[in-house]
Design an enzyme around this catalytic site. Sequence first.
Site, PDB file in Angstrom:
ATOM      1  N   SER A 123       0.934  -1.152   0.054  1.00  0.00           N
ATOM      2  CA  SER A 123       0.068   0.025  -0.087  1.00  0.00           C
ATOM      3  C   SER A 123       0.907   1.223  -0.249  1.00  0.00           C
ATOM      4  CB  SER A 123      -0.879  -0.001   1.213  1.00  0.00           C
ATOM      5  OG  SER A 123      -1.392   1.337   1.428  1.00  0.00           O
ATOM      6  N   TYR A 125      -1.824  -0.922  10.409  1.00  0.00           N
ATOM      7  CA  TYR A 125      -1.883  -1.250   8.928  1.00  0.00           C
ATOM      8  C   TYR A 125      -0.944  -0.689   8.249  1.00  0.00           C
ATOM      9  CZ  TYR A 125      -3.927  -1.299   4.282  1.00  0.00           C
ATOM     10  OH  TYR A 125      -4.250  -1.506   3.001  1.00  0.00           O
TER      11      TYR A 125
END
Length: 269
Positions: A148, A161
């Site tokens: 990401s 995350y």
Amino acid sequence: MSTRRPAGSVSHNNSGRVVLVSGGANGIGRAICDLFAESGATVVCLDVDDQAASGLQDGIDFVRGDTSVEDDCRNAVEFTVEQHGGLDILVNNAAIQPPASYVPLDELPSEAWQRMLGINLSGYMFLAKHAVRVMKKQQSGVIVNMSSGQAHRTARGVPAYGPIKAANLHQARQWGVEYAREGIRVVSVSPGAIDTPLVRASLEAQGGEKELANRHPLGRIGRPEEVAAAVLWLSSQAASFVTATDLEVDGGLGAFGSFADPYPLPESP
Ligand SMILES: NC(=O)c1ccc[n+]([C@@H]2O[C@H](COP(=O)([O-])OP(=O)(O)OC[C@H]3O[C@@H](n4cnc5c(N)ncnc54)[C@H](O)[C@@H]3O)[C@@H](O)[C@H]2O)c1
């Protein structure tokens, strides 16, 4: 009539190649399954979501399994090899980002950390470990880790995350170096905001759709097919000298800044 392909079309022929995609029942993984299937590949989807998987296009195999459980990962790799004779491409894509995890570290429930660690990091490792055993025998294979933009630059509110996505980058680097001489390439892909159920579930924390779109120099969030196209290229012979590295597919977000803050900054003194 012209035989030129329009700019942006994907022309890889994957017939005879076998692909295993985790988290392929929804979102980006679903687009990856579809694009590989359309390019002639044999596709196996590993996911926990039976209901969404029932809508997978004909010809895509579904294996129900939780990637945080090593036996489920081993089973998916074994199924793929038994049914289709090998495993050419593994796409490590299944990951979670619960809206409740958009909090500062001191408010993060440890269960959320453990769950994200189990799926988003250990799951990638379990699948890669069992896939590599097959790929070493074949002396060929490609592994793509879905990371990401949050792995490269961070924002407030992603204490689990963000760091775990950063570890996905380093998994790809380390495995890429480790297995380069065995004919196995390992890469990662770092999307910006992409229109999927995961992002829809956290739009509020990202400041709303308009704000999120505006943060991307291209002025919009991406489509799952746009990430799938990058995965197809990275898995193809056209990318034969690309390994142990990352590709950002982010509409320019990375060059510009980062994702939105999920809560207001305190007044500066
Ligand atoms: N959507 C984005 O903007 C975005 C941005 C950057 C990175 N990513 C990454 O892309 C990947 C896909 O994200 P998405 O937006 O398509 O997510 P999504 O939530 O839409 O889909 C994820 C899929 O993974 C499956 N899954 C969840 N837990 C699982 C488990 N334990 N075992 C097996 N399958 C499981 C879900 O059922 C679902 O089908 C993730 O790695 C995510 O971190 C997404």
